[in-house]
Write a protein that holds these residues in place. Structure first.
Motif, PDB file in Angstrom:
ATOM      1  N   ALA A  14       1.078  -1.672   0.041  1.00 57.11           N
ATOM      2  CA  ALA A  14      -0.107  -0.143  -0.376  1.00 57.11           C
ATOM      3  C   ALA A  14       1.044   1.050   0.267  1.00 57.11           C
ATOM      4  N   GLY A  15       1.917   1.398   0.006  1.00 54.47           N
ATOM      5  CA  GLY A  15       3.232   2.370   0.689  1.00 54.47           C
ATOM      6  C   GLY A  15       3.547   2.975  -0.929  1.00 54.47           C
ATOM      7  N   GLU A  19       0.910   7.938  -1.943  1.00 53.94           N
ATOM      8  CA  GLU A  19       1.683   9.374  -2.695  1.00 53.94           C
ATOM      9  C   GLU A  19       0.652   9.617  -3.441  1.00 53.94           C
ATOM     10  N   PHE A  25      -2.849   0.514   4.969  1.00 52.86           N
ATOM     11  CA  PHE A  25      -4.046   0.013   5.878  1.00 52.86           C
ATOM     12  C   PHE A  25      -3.145   0.377   7.532  1.00 52.86           C
ATOM     13  N   ARG A  26      -2.724   0.216   7.789  1.00 53.49           N
ATOM     14  CA  ARG A  26      -2.144  -0.278   8.979  1.00 53.49           C
ATOM     15  C   ARG A  26      -1.168   1.407   9.657  1.00 53.49           C
ATOM     16  N   GLN A  92       1.098  -6.949  -3.229  1.00 59.83           N
ATOM     17  CA  GLN A  92      -0.309  -6.869  -2.556  1.00 59.83           C
ATOM     18  C   GLN A  92      -1.690  -6.082  -2.939  1.00 59.83           C
ATOM     19  N   HIS A 110      -3.268 -10.625  -3.906  1.00 60.71           N
ATOM     20  CA  HIS A 110      -4.921 -10.042  -3.338  1.00 60.71           C
ATOM     21  C   HIS A 110      -6.044  -9.636  -3.965  1.00 60.71           C
ATOM     22  N   THR A 178       5.093  -1.746   1.759  1.00 58.15           N
ATOM     23  CA  THR A 178       5.025  -2.855   2.801  1.00 58.15           C
ATOM     24  C   THR A 178       4.979  -3.128   4.250  1.00 58.15           C
ATOM     25  N   SER A 179       4.332  -3.269   5.133  1.00 58.30           N
ATOM     26  CA  SER A 179       4.701  -3.303   6.422  1.00 58.30           C
ATOM     27  C   SER A 179       4.967  -4.238   6.917  1.00 58.30           C
ATOM     28  N   VAL A 182       1.274  -8.972   7.157  1.00 59.02           N
ATOM     29  CA  VAL A 182       0.455  -9.972   6.457  1.00 59.02           C
ATOM     30  C   VAL A 182       0.993 -11.006   5.481  1.00 59.02           C
ATOM     31  N   ASN A 203      11.685   1.563   1.668  1.00 58.05           N
ATOM     32  CA  ASN A 203      10.224   1.493   3.166  1.00 58.05           C
ATOM     33  C   ASN A 203       9.887   3.131   3.449  1.00 58.05           C
ATOM     34  N   LEU A 204       9.117   3.703   4.138  1.00 62.51           N
ATOM     35  CA  LEU A 204       8.713   4.892   4.804  1.00 62.51           C
ATOM     36  C   LEU A 204       9.968   4.785   5.936  1.00 62.51           C
ATOM     37  N   GLU A 205       9.697   3.941   6.742  1.00 58.64           N
ATOM     38  CA  GLU A 205       9.876   3.820   8.115  1.00 58.64           C
ATOM     39  C   GLU A 205      10.685   2.306   8.137  1.00 58.64           C
ATOM     40  N   ALA A 221       8.386   6.258  -1.077  1.00 61.58           N
ATOM     41  CA  ALA A 221       8.285   5.853  -2.350  1.00 61.58           C
ATOM     42  C   ALA A 221       8.518   6.411  -3.639  1.00 61.58           C
TER      43      ALA A 221
HETATM   44  N1  APR Z   1       6.313   5.579   0.121  1.00 68.53           N
HETATM   45  C1  APR Z   1       6.617   3.982   1.479  1.00 68.53           C
HETATM   46  N2  APR Z   1       6.526   3.881   1.462  1.00 68.53           N
HETATM   47  C2  APR Z   1       5.600   4.213   2.281  1.00 68.53           C
HETATM   48  C3  APR Z   1       4.821   4.866   1.688  1.00 68.53           C
HETATM   49  C4  APR Z   1       5.176   6.307   0.985  1.00 68.53           C
HETATM   50  N3  APR Z   1       5.370   7.345   1.057  1.00 68.53           N
HETATM   51  N4  APR Z   1       3.829   5.963   2.773  1.00 68.53           N
HETATM   52  C5  APR Z   1       3.955   4.731   4.230  1.00 68.53           C
HETATM   53  N5  APR Z   1       4.837   4.036   4.104  1.00 68.53           N
HETATM   54  C6  APR Z   1       4.662   2.425   4.655  1.00 68.53           C
HETATM   55  C7  APR Z   1       4.229   2.418   5.596  1.00 68.53           C
HETATM   56  O1  APR Z   1       5.073   2.265   6.815  1.00 68.53           O
HETATM   57  C8  APR Z   1       4.153   0.952   6.151  1.00 68.53           C
HETATM   58  O2  APR Z   1       5.445   0.298   6.471  1.00 68.53           O
HETATM   59  O3  APR Z   1       4.064   1.452   3.168  1.00 68.53           O
HETATM   60  C9  APR Z   1       3.554   0.079   4.260  1.00 68.53           C
HETATM   61  C10 APR Z   1       2.363  -0.043   4.092  1.00 68.53           C
HETATM   62  O4  APR Z   1       1.959  -1.098   4.512  1.00 68.53           O
HETATM   63  P1  APR Z   1       0.017  -1.546   5.246  1.00 68.53           P
HETATM   64  O5  APR Z   1      -0.438  -0.116   5.951  1.00 68.53           O
HETATM   65  O6  APR Z   1       0.560  -2.347   6.709  1.00 68.53           O
HETATM   66  O7  APR Z   1       0.075  -1.921   3.448  1.00 68.53           O
HETATM   67  P2  APR Z   1       0.679  -3.767   3.061  1.00 68.53           P
HETATM   68  O8  APR Z   1       2.313  -3.642   3.897  1.00 68.53           O
HETATM   69  O9  APR Z   1       0.233  -3.260   1.724  1.00 68.53           O
HETATM   70  O10 APR Z   1      -0.483  -4.366   3.956  1.00 68.53           O
HETATM   71  C11 APR Z   1      -0.491  -5.795   3.055  1.00 68.53           C
HETATM   72  O11 APR Z   1      -2.862  -6.523   4.216  1.00 68.53           O
HETATM   73  O12 APR Z   1      -4.855  -5.890   4.626  1.00 68.53           O
HETATM   74  C12 APR Z   1      -3.795  -6.465   3.930  1.00 68.53           C
HETATM   75  O13 APR Z   1      -5.159  -6.914   1.796  1.00 68.53           O
HETATM   76  C13 APR Z   1      -4.284  -5.865   2.932  1.00 68.53           C
HETATM   77  O14 APR Z   1      -2.223  -6.212   0.341  1.00 68.53           O
HETATM   78  C14 APR Z   1      -2.637  -5.974   2.147  1.00 68.53           C
HETATM   79  C15 APR Z   1      -2.132  -6.127   2.755  1.00 68.53           C
END
Ligand code: APR
Length: 235
Positions: A14-15, A19, A25-26, A92, A110, A178-179, A182, A203-205, A221
């Motif tokens: 999702a990260g 932008e 998600f989290r 994802q 997904h 991605t965090s 999952v 990743n952002l963090e 990103a």
């Molecule tokens: N650039 C880079 N990374 C970023 C940015 C950015 N601008 N903004 C946020 N992030 C990072 C966050 O720090 C976090 O570590 O992206 C990550 C997003 O994590 P989640 O919200 O957990 O999303 P994701 O890892 O894709 O979730 C996995 O969980 O709920 C399910 O099926 C759903 O596919 C999803 C899966």
């Protein structure tokens, strides 16, 4: 970057779309706030409260029309167009921003918002409307059984065999936005390492799985991905 990179697997979450204006998600203000995950994205929730689940995904599908790919999606599409070796972008994400940027070697593990899954015939078909309106299946013509083509918690992700085969051949595995919360996606870094790939996180963090990567770069990103793609294409 390792000297002889030929086969690359990229995992996005999702990260990479944050932008563009799509919630993660989290994170704070994340998509699940106000909605408990178990109320929305499980087969049980669909059985218990179908209109709630359909409406939730109808709204997310409609939101895609208000956003566009960002520099990170565009950079991956550029890599896809120019990279002579094998490449698989495993996302994802259920948004369509990678393909709208032009990525072709792409797989949605997904599922996809812009696709419908028929509970009757099992068919999957492109879908851009509202499921609350009760559409008929484009494949079998039956009504009432069309659901979001989204992999719910407790369901098997798509194309696991293809992903694992690509990981087994990868020289470089790159995880973007991605965090690492999952599975099975969160385990791909270990799998790639096991098969001998170098591993890089953008990743952002720091994420739950950062310690698994050979290298982690922290930042947005839209900045990190274009820079990395330039690096890879320079060789
Ligand atoms: N650039 C880079 N990374 C970023 C940015 C950015 N601008 N903004 C946020 N992030 C990072 C966050 O720090 C976090 O570590 O992206 C990550 C997003 O994590 P989640 O919200 O957990 O999303 P994701 O890892 O894709 O979730 C996995 O969980 O709920 C399910 O099926 C759903 O596919 C999803 C899966």
């Amino acid at each position: 970057m390792p000297a002889a990179v030929r086969n690359i697997v990229v995992l996005t979450g999702a990260g990479i779309s944050a932008e563009s204006g799509l919630d993660t998600f989290r994170g704070p203000g994340g998509l699940w706030e106000g909605h408990r995950v178990e109320d929305i994205c499980t087969p049980e929730a669909l059985a218990r409260n179908r209109p709630l689940v359909l409406d939730f995904y109808d709204q997310r599908r409609a939101a895609l029309g208000r956003v566009k790919p960002n520099a990170a999606h565009e950079a991956l599409a550029r890599l896809d167009a120019k990279w002579a070796g094998d490449l698989l972008i495993v996302t994802q994400n259920v948004d369509d921003l990678h393909e709208r940027a032009g990525a072709k070697r792409l797989l949605h593990m997904h599922g996809e918002l812009m696709s419908a899954l028929c509970e009757g015939c099992g068919g999957r078909a492109a879908f851009g409307g509202a499921m609350l309106d009760g559409p008929e299946c484009a494949m079998c013509g039956e009504g009432g059984g069309v659901r979001p083509d989204i992999v719910f918690f407790g369901e098997m992700p798509y194309e696991m065999d293809r992903i694992e085969a690509a990981l087994a051949e990868a020289d470089l595995f790159v995880s973007i936005g991605t965090s690492g919360a999952v599975y099975p996606a969160a385990g791909y870094v270990q799998m790639a390492r096991h098969f001998g790939a170098e591993t890089l996180e953008l990743n952002l963090e720091p994420s739950a799985g950062s310690y698994n990567f050979d290298e982690s770069r922290m930042g947005p990103a839209s900045v990190l991905v274009p820079a990395w793609v330039d690096e890879v294409l320079r060789g």
